[in-house]
Design a protein around this motif. Structure first.
Motif, mmCIF file in Angstrom:
data_model
loop_
_atom_site.group_PDB
_atom_site.id
_atom_site.type_symbol
_atom_site.label_atom_id
_atom_site.label_comp_id
_atom_site.label_asym_id
_atom_site.label_seq_id
_atom_site.Cartn_x
_atom_site.Cartn_y
_atom_site.Cartn_z
ATOM 1 N N LYS A 1 0.833 -1.203 0.000
ATOM 2 C CA LYS A 1 0.000 0.000 0.000
ATOM 3 C C LYS A 1 0.872 1.259 0.000
ATOM 4 O O LYS A 1 0.550 2.246 -0.660
ATOM 5 C CB LYS A 1 -0.923 -0.014 1.221
ATOM 6 N N SER B 1 -10.399 12.375 -1.693
ATOM 7 C CA SER B 1 -10.001 11.028 -1.254
ATOM 8 C C SER B 1 -8.902 11.109 -0.192
ATOM 9 O O SER B 1 -8.856 10.294 0.736
ATOM 10 C CB SER B 1 -9.532 10.200 -2.449
ATOM 11 N N ASP C 1 -9.117 9.611 3.539
ATOM 12 C CA ASP C 1 -8.038 8.756 4.055
ATOM 13 C C ASP C 1 -7.550 9.262 5.414
ATOM 14 O O ASP C 1 -7.234 8.460 6.306
ATOM 15 C CB ASP C 1 -6.889 8.726 3.042
ATOM 16 N N HIS D 1 -10.030 8.130 8.003
ATOM 17 C CA HIS D 1 -9.876 6.693 8.266
ATOM 18 C C HIS D 1 -8.641 6.415 9.111
ATOM 19 O O HIS D 1 -8.666 5.600 10.051
ATOM 20 C CB HIS D 1 -9.790 5.941 6.935
ATOM 21 N N THR D 2 -7.549 7.114 8.796
ATOM 22 C CA THR D 2 -6.314 6.912 9.549
ATOM 23 C C THR D 2 -6.485 7.339 11.000
ATOM 24 O O THR D 2 -5.984 6.696 11.928
ATOM 25 C CB THR D 2 -5.169 7.702 8.903
#
Length: 1193
Positions: free
Chosen positions: A884, A925, A929, A932-933
């Motif tokens: 990733k 996006s 992210d 989410h992190t």
């Protein structure tokens, strides 16, 4: 609580003087009013007087102690406009109370019948008539009735009353005449026991003595004294010592040491003096003991005083200074030299003024002796006799007996020991009487006379079964007695005197279990001898006696004696007996005693209750309260100090809240305590008796907060999960140092050192586990601890910034396994897989995965296994954090290229291009992210996630996303404001390129450089604040000289900052300091050259380019040399990039240039190298440079 304030400069009851707090306002007050005001305030109130006086509307006096103007009398209003204290002066109240008690309870004796003693009995011999002494030992003129008479008539009347009629003619002769060869016998003998001859009067001698011709290192405090009669009740003396002298504060003594022995002709020298002094002071300090002697400046009393002076110091006790060592001198009043100066007046007693007294080292035969200045308290015993030693033994014996008596019998219950050093027959008598009262005796053998006689008799009595000496031994004893005391005896008295003394010696030897012979010339400790005899005195099979012995050993801190004499293998202790002693050992931080007591079978879960924990937190350090208030807003709960002796009790719930803030996560009280259904019946009734589920965890945190280092290490060893516990300790120490006030730097440094020590303990244990079984060691650091709220070692270490622990092989292997997710090749092959995906199937190596293994079947089954293996490889590859990260790098590079193309080429004024739509979606996006992190970040609480994750760069990213969305909305909604959109997009591109720095952190070579830049930026901010001072000073002065008159515009601000800033980098702008061509003389806004500007510019450039720039180089050199870097092992394995919380990545030419210089110094240095932590790479140390940086960068 009100304070007692000293009246003279010698008294140290109060450390704050009135001059320190009252300022100029004091001069307008009368002394009496000033004293009253001062005495009404406690130290805490007096401390803030100056602050209150500077606040409008406030008085220097606390508001609760003021009297309003309407309540004040006119006299007070004129003198104190700010208010006057409407209470009785507490200091004078205590003094008056003490004076009243002294006069009611203590008396002195005076002779009221003068009968001349025979001349051969007078010492020294009378030369003149005025030197003839009474049978009481005093000359005629010094009798009280004569001293108080004034005038001829009063003196004549007093003479007739005092002198017996048969001696009127003799004593009326001139004082300088020679005395008769023989004094006639009185008609009625002088009888000191007759109340009419020696009368009792109210004592007038008490207060404080200031030894004015003696100075002490660190200051001195007056000694307290009182004069009492020889038949006084010792209960009153004990009440005086406790109530007015406050000798039981701040701590009751655990021992009283009474010293008797040699007087005028005795002196300790050399090794014996050192042995005696060091042992006596060690014993006194260990047990807060009182020392008792005769108080004179001679013989063994002087040696005791010298020992006290050597070990004396002062402690704070609320609002006063107290002696650490208390030394009491019990002396005969009639034998004190210059005792007349100790007689107090009514006025001086009322004000409690110290009496000045001059001591001396000159000791004359048959004359009174001066006092020793190192004694802190004196009790003068008055039996009516003068100029002779006597009358003390009875009061001293009764007082010592009362001190040693149990509290149930009216005594103090304090153990007492008699120490005999040399001495005359009185010392043998004192030893005999003490042994009869079951008071132990230590005999210092080798000092001579009484001590050696007792040692000889003890030696031969103890060895015989019937405790009797042989005839030969008795003869030797008789000879020793004769040699010691027989020089002044008459021949017909020798046998009788020897018999009397020998009888006393034999009585002493009947109590050999209460005696201890201490050899002064051997390598022994006097304090150990005192403890040994105390243990012998309390020896027995009874459990209470053993417990009393244990407490003595604990106070003495002699764990060796406790282990050998008390905790024997044949001794059994009942359940709960040792609990109180264990609590005392914990409070006194006696680690070895705690360890010894725990080995006796104590069950910690049965011992530790809420009540015990509250007791352990008594007198918790103030720094804990400061951190608690800062983190939780709560304060230490203090109870009424009048009832608790000044102790501070802390609510355990408050401690739990503090630990929750320090660790981000901590158990609730119910989780810490044993459930009620599993606890004892007493716990169900009384919540304070509830027990803890993990007692060693509670004791560990208690020791950590109180900085009991060795105690914390003991409970760390005894508790569960040593690695996790040590990391929790580092987290506590880190936050304690962080949240302490900056002025508490010594405490911060101490916590930092403790953090390093416990981090080392955790690392060493983990490395030991790694050497035995690496896989299980990895399981330890990854395991979620049930003892510490399901937090893993990696989480705790990361939050505590334990870089040494995190760089250990075990932690690195764990992080590397999570990072690669079972992939066995490195980053270059990863990019090959991204470019050519089929390589995943044929070239990817997976850890512990059976790929293509043939189980003997052919055909369809073999192909199914291969397809299944290919699918697993693809799934592992694309779920790996390393994959990733690599995809993110490639995608981010594509994003930067596309965003740069949009900003430079594809941006249209009045329309939104497809590429711009793509970029905005891409930025969105990124925003998703980040959310989410944040959610997935492993910090235990929401606020800890914000603290640990969202540092400066993260907030910069959020602001950057918002700016991108705003720019896009402005471009759609208002196309004619396209310039705003373009500017915001350009700012976005700057921040997007700076985000590359986060990728560099993951690189083994670039990562350390990023942390160096972070450190240098922190220093750069401070440097800019210095530079701004010179920049503004020059800019304002130069612009003011160049423009005589000027209209207010924003251009002025630009000229002040813009030109001086660029001149630092070599752009001198000489044309900007010359006269404008189009300038008209005297016009506004006209720049006119001025000669002083050139000199200012020269000085500014010299300071800026030479001084400040070299200062910046020195700062950066220090930053690069002292910054601790984190680098990878030389194996080439990759690890996930650490996320700095506050890393500023704004760079400038100066910063990058100095960074480059530092790197070049590392690379070109031919000499010694150094290794970064846990790294195989060698780095040369930073070397000092001698190059001069040019002014233009």
């Amino acid at each position: 609580m009100a304070s007692i304030v000293p009246q003279s400069r010698h008294d140290m009851d109060m450390a704050y003087s009135v001059e320190s707090y009252r300022g100029g306002a004091v001069s307008s007050m009368a002394r009496e009013d000033l004293e009253k005001q001062r005495n009404m305030m406690s130290m805490q109130e007096a401390r803030w007087v100056g602050v209150r006086k500077k606040v409008p509307g406030m008085s220097g006096i606390p508001g609760t102690k003021q009297k309003t103007r309407s309540q004040q009398s006119p006299r007070f209003q004129s003198r104190f406009e700010s208010g006057y204290l409407d209470m009785e002066d507490p200091y004078m109240k205590k003094i008056n109370e003490m004076n009243t008690d002294m006069k009611e309870k203590f008396q002195q004796k005076e002779c009221y019948r003068f009968v001349p003693a025979q001349l051969h009995l007078q010492r020294p011999k009378a030369v003149h008539m005025q030197d003839i002494k009474c049978c009481c030992g005093e000359i005629l003129s010094e009798h009280k009735i004569m001293k108080e008479s004034h005038g001829t008539f009063e003196k004549t009347h007093a003479f007739e009353q005092l002198v017996s009629p048969e001696f009127h003619e003799l004593m009326a002769r001139d004082g300088m005449d020679e005395p008769p060869k023989k004094i006639p016998e009185p008609q009625k003998p002088w009888d000191g026991k007759n109340d009419k001859v020696v009368r009792k009067l109210t004592t007038t001698s008490f207060g404080k003595i200031n030894f004015e011709n003696v100075e002490h290192a660190g200051g001195k405090k007056p000694a307290k004294y009182v004069r009492v009669s020889d038949d006084t009740d010792v209960v009153h003396l004990l009440e005086l010592m406790k109530k007015h002298w406050r000798m039981m504060e701040p701590k009751q003594p655990d021992l009283v040491i009474s010293v008797v022995g040699g007087a005028k002709n005795f002196k300790l020298d050399g090794r014996m003096r050192d042995t005696f002094s060091s042992g006596l002071i060690k014993a006194a300090k260990t047990t807060s003991a009182w020392l008792i002697s005769s108080g004179f400046n001679m013989g063994i009393m002087k040696s005791v005083g010298q020992a006290v002076r050597q070990g004396q110091s002062f402690n704070w006790d609320n609002d006063r200074m107290v002696h650490v060592l208390r030394c009491i001198g019990i002396a005969p009043w009639g034998y004190v030299k210059d005792r007349k100066f100790l007689e107090n007046t009514e006025e001086r007693s009322r004000r409690n003024e110290a009496i000045n007294y001059r001591t001396s080292n000159v000791i004359l035969h048959d004359s009174p002796v001066p006092l020793n200045p190192d004694h802190t308290h004196f009790i003068f015993v008055d039996d009516g006799l003068r100029n002779r030693y006597g009358g003390v033994s009875g009061v001293r014996a009764r007082l010592e007996q009362k001190i040693s008596q149990p509290e149930s019998e009216g005594g103090l219950g304090i153990p007492l020991v008699l120490v005999v050093v040399e001495g005359g027959t009185d010392s043998i008598h004192d030893a005999s009487e003490s042994l009869k009262q079951k008071i132990p005796v230590v005999v210092c053998a080798g000092t001579g006379r009484a001590a050696d006689i007792l040692k000889f008799a003890y030696k031969y009595t103890k060895t015989s079964g019937d405790k009797k000496m042989t005839q030969e031994q008795e003869k030797k004893l008789d000879q020793k007695i004769l040699d010691a005391y027989g020089k002044t005896w008459k021949d017909d008295e020798r046998a009788k005197n020897i018999g009397n003394i020998k009888k006393k010696v034999q009585e002493c030897c009947e109590c050999t279990d209460l005696m201890h012979i201490f050899h002064m010339n051997k390598h022994e400790d006097l304090d150990l001898a005192i403890l040994s005899v105390l243990l012998k005195a309390r020896k027995g099979s009874d459990e209470q006696q053993r417990l009393s012995q244990l407490k003595l050993a604990l106070n003495w801190d002699r764990v060796d004696i406790a282990q050998e004499e008390i905790f024997r293998e044949d001794v059994l202790w009942s359940t709960g007996t040792l609990h109180d002693v264990l609590t005392e050992a914990l409070k006194k931080n006696k680690v070895q005693f705690v360890e010894l007591i725990l080995r006796q079978g104590i069950v910690m879960k049965e011992y530790l209750t809420v009540q015990v924990m509250v007791e352990l937190y008594e007198n918790i350090p103030s720094y804990v309260g400061k951190v608690m208030h800062r983190l939780t807003g709560k304060t230490l709960n203090e109870t009424d100090k009048n009832k608790t002796g000044g102790k501070t009790f802390v609510d355990i719930e408050n401690i739990r809240d503090l630990l929750f803030k320090l660790l981000d996560k901590y158990d609730t009280m119910e989780e810490l305590l044993v459930p009620l259904d599993r606890d004892t019946e007493e716990a169900a009734v009384n919540p304070k008796l509830r027990h803890f589920q993990r007692p060693y965890k509670m004791l560990l945190t208690w020791a950590l907060l109180l900085k009991y280092q060795e105690m914390a290490k003991l409970f760390w060893e005894l508790g569960d999960e040593p690695i996790t516990s040590a990391l929790v300790a580092t987290r506590i120490f880190q936050n304690m140092a962080k949240y302490l006030p900056k002025h508490e730097s010594h405490l911060q440094e101490g916590f930092e050192e403790l953090k390093k020590e416990f981090e080392g303990l955790a690392t060493n244990v983990l490395n030991a586990c790694h050497m035995v079984d690496p896989d299980k060691a990895m399981m330890i650091v990854e395991r979620k601890s049930p003892c510490f709220n399901e937090m893993s070692c990696l989480q705790i270490a990361a939050s505590a910034n334990d870089t040494k622990f995190l760089s250990s092989p075990t932690c690195f292997s764990s992080l590397n396994m999570k990072w690669k997710h079972g992939i066995l090749f490195t980053l270059p092959k990863m990019f090959l897989c991204i470019i050519f995906p089929p390589y995943i199937i044929f070239g990817l190596e997976i850890l512990n995965l059976d790929v293509g293994k043939n189980d003997g079947n052919n055909g369809t089954g073999n192909w199914c296994q291969k397809i299944r293996a290919w699918v697993q490889k693809i799934a592992i590859f694309y779920s790996s954090p390393l994959s990733k990260f690599a995809h993110g790098m490639v995608a981010y590079a594509v994003f930067l290229i596309a965003h740069s193309y949009m900003v430079l080429v594809d941006f249209k004024r009045y329309e939104v291009t497809p590429l711009e739509w793509v970029m905005v979606i891409w930025v969105f996006s990124f925003f998703i992210d980040e959310i989410h992190t944040f959610i997935a970040f492993p910090s235990p609480t929401f606020w800890s996630k914000i603290r640990d994750w969202y540092g400066f760069l993260k907030w910069l990213d959020v602001i950057n996303f918002i700016l991108a969305f705003v720019a896009f909305i402005v471009h759609i909604a208002s196309p004619h404001h396209f310039n705003v959109t373009k500017v915001l997009y350009c700012v976005n591109s700057i921040i997007f390129y700076l985000r590359i720095m986060k990728i560099y952190i993951a690189h083994g070579q670039l990562g350390p450089k990023m942390f160096m830049i972070r450190r240098m930026l922190d220093e750069l901010r401070m440097f800019v604040m210095v530079m701004v001072v010179f920049l503004l000073a020059y800019g304002i002065a130069s612009q003011g000289l160049l423009y005589k008159t000027r209209s207010p515009t924003w251009r002025i601000l630009k000229d002040i900052i813009y030109f001086p800033y660029w001149q630092l980098f070599g752009e001198i702008f000489l044309e900007e300091i010359d006269t404008e061509d189009s300038c008209t003389a005297g016009a506004d806004n006209c720049r006119t050259s001025h000669w002083l500007v050139y000199f200012l510019l020269a000085g500014y450039l010299m300071v800026g380019n030479i001084l400040l720039l070299n200062l910046l180089i020195a700062i950066f050199r220090y930053a690069t040399s002292s910054s601790s870097t984190f680098s990878l092992p030389s194996s080439g394995m990759q690890h996930p990039p650490p996320q700095p919380s506050h890393c500023h990545l704004q760079v400038c030419n100066i910063l990058l240039l100095n960074l480059l210089m530092a790197i070049f110094r590392y690379a070109t240095s031919p000499s010694s190298t150094f290794s970064l932590p846990s790294s195989g790479m060698q780095h040369p140390p930073p070397q000092p440079t001698h190059c001069h940086l040019q002014s233009r960068v």
